[in-house]
Design a protein around this motif. Structure first.
Motif, mmCIF file in Angstrom:
data_model
loop_
_atom_site.group_PDB
_atom_site.id
_atom_site.type_symbol
_atom_site.label_atom_id
_atom_site.label_comp_id
_atom_site.label_asym_id
_atom_site.label_seq_id
_atom_site.Cartn_x
_atom_site.Cartn_y
_atom_site.Cartn_z
ATOM 1 N N MET A 1 69.410 46.201 58.771
ATOM 2 C CA MET A 1 69.643 46.528 57.374
ATOM 3 C C MET A 1 69.405 45.271 56.540
ATOM 4 S SD MET A 1 71.200 48.724 55.028
ATOM 5 C CE MET A 1 72.087 49.796 56.098
ATOM 6 N N ILE A 2 68.625 45.434 55.502
ATOM 7 C CA ILE A 2 68.345 44.319 54.603
ATOM 8 C C ILE A 2 68.817 44.748 53.222
ATOM 9 C CG2 ILE A 2 66.607 42.718 53.751
ATOM 10 C CD1 ILE A 2 64.811 43.621 56.091
ATOM 11 N N ASP A 3 69.756 44.003 52.655
ATOM 12 C CA ASP A 3 70.396 44.385 51.398
ATOM 13 C C ASP A 3 70.062 43.370 50.307
ATOM 14 O OD1 ASP A 3 72.030 45.202 49.320
ATOM 15 O OD2 ASP A 3 73.803 45.453 50.590
ATOM 16 N N ALA A 4 69.270 43.810 49.330
ATOM 17 C CA ALA A 4 68.875 42.919 48.244
ATOM 18 C C ALA A 4 70.063 42.551 47.344
ATOM 19 C CB ALA A 4 67.763 43.555 47.409
ATOM 20 N N ALA A 5 71.083 43.393 47.292
ATOM 21 C CA ALA A 5 72.248 43.101 46.452
ATOM 22 C C ALA A 5 73.030 41.895 46.968
ATOM 23 C CB ALA A 5 73.158 44.321 46.352
ATOM 24 N N THR A 6 73.049 41.725 48.295
ATOM 25 C CA THR A 6 73.805 40.617 48.893
ATOM 26 C C THR A 6 72.892 39.514 49.436
ATOM 27 O OG1 THR A 6 73.840 41.693 51.057
ATOM 28 C CG2 THR A 6 75.698 42.143 49.557
ATOM 29 N N HIS A 7 71.581 39.756 49.394
ATOM 30 C CA HIS A 7 70.590 38.829 49.964
ATOM 31 C C HIS A 7 70.865 38.567 51.441
ATOM 32 C CE1 HIS A 7 69.693 38.039 45.703
ATOM 33 N NE2 HIS A 7 68.478 37.805 46.165
ATOM 34 N N GLN A 8 71.263 39.623 52.142
ATOM 35 C CA GLN A 8 71.573 39.498 53.558
ATOM 36 C C GLN A 8 70.732 40.467 54.389
ATOM 37 O OE1 GLN A 8 74.062 37.404 55.209
ATOM 38 N NE2 GLN A 8 73.677 36.397 53.258
ATOM 39 N N MET A 9 70.339 39.999 55.555
ATOM 40 C CA MET A 9 69.664 40.831 56.546
ATOM 41 C C MET A 9 70.553 40.839 57.779
ATOM 42 S SD MET A 9 65.917 40.244 58.176
ATOM 43 C CE MET A 9 65.239 41.354 59.391
ATOM 44 N N GLY A 35 63.922 51.525 51.070
ATOM 45 C CA GLY A 35 63.604 52.655 51.931
ATOM 46 C C GLY A 35 63.761 52.326 53.399
ATOM 47 N N THR A 36 63.371 53.276 54.226
ATOM 48 C CA THR A 36 63.407 53.119 55.670
ATOM 49 C C THR A 36 61.989 52.913 56.167
ATOM 50 O OG1 THR A 36 65.364 54.520 55.831
ATOM 51 C CG2 THR A 36 64.069 54.226 57.845
ATOM 52 N N ILE A 122 65.770 49.071 57.501
ATOM 53 C CA ILE A 122 66.238 49.723 56.279
ATOM 54 C C ILE A 122 66.406 48.654 55.205
ATOM 55 C CG2 ILE A 122 68.102 51.052 55.208
ATOM 56 C CD1 ILE A 122 68.674 52.140 58.091
ATOM 57 N N VAL A 123 65.773 48.886 54.060
ATOM 58 C CA VAL A 123 65.896 47.985 52.907
ATOM 59 C C VAL A 123 66.638 48.760 51.830
ATOM 60 C CG1 VAL A 123 64.665 46.637 51.168
ATOM 61 C CG2 VAL A 123 63.716 46.838 53.480
#
Length: 136
Positions: A1-9, A35-36, A122-123
């Motif tokens: 999972m890659i989350d742009a809100a937290t800048h974490q992968m 997306g996936t 998943i982004v």
């Protein structure tokens, strides 16, 4: 999972977290798509250009680039990658790519070695559209 809100992968294997990285995403006008995705392929070294990404072929354009990139994991046929970005000092703090997901060289190498073709990525919270311009 890659989350742009937290800048974490966060990388998981059978439901267990095995790695967590700080990541960078696409700047305004070049937002990373949400997306996936599935890993389509991997390149230890690849040349990425703004011309091949259909962004610009004009070297005077501020969005022009011609870069040798390491540890690139391809997520789309249109050029979305997770890759090393040693030139990006803002990873985890500001979004500065042309759509790709930036990692430190060490983290990108670890993800490259761990990932396999077909793996799900998943982004979320990135805001871009699949098929838009994408590059380093």
């Amino acid at each position: 999972m890659i989350d742009a809100a937290t800048h974490q992968m966060t990388v998981t294997d059978h439901g267990q977290t095995v790695m967590t990285f700080t990541a960078g995403f696409g700047k305004p006008g070049f937002r990373t798509p949400t997306g996936t995705f599935h890993v389509l392929g991997k390149d230890a070294v690849i040349t990425m250009t703004s011309c091949s990404a259909n962004i610009t072929c004009n070297p005077r354009n501020p969005n022009y680039y011609d870069l040798v990139v390491h540890w690139a994991v391809r997520l789309t046929g249109s050029g979305l990658f997770v890759h090393a970005a040693p030139w990006d000092p803002a990873i985890g703090r500001a979004d500065s790519s042309h759509g790709c997901i930036h990692l430190s060289t060490e983290d990108a190498h670890r993800f490259y070695d761990f990932s396999r073709v077909g793996d799900t990525v998943i982004v979320k919270n990135a805001g871009g559209l699949v098929g838009g311009p994408s590059g380093p």
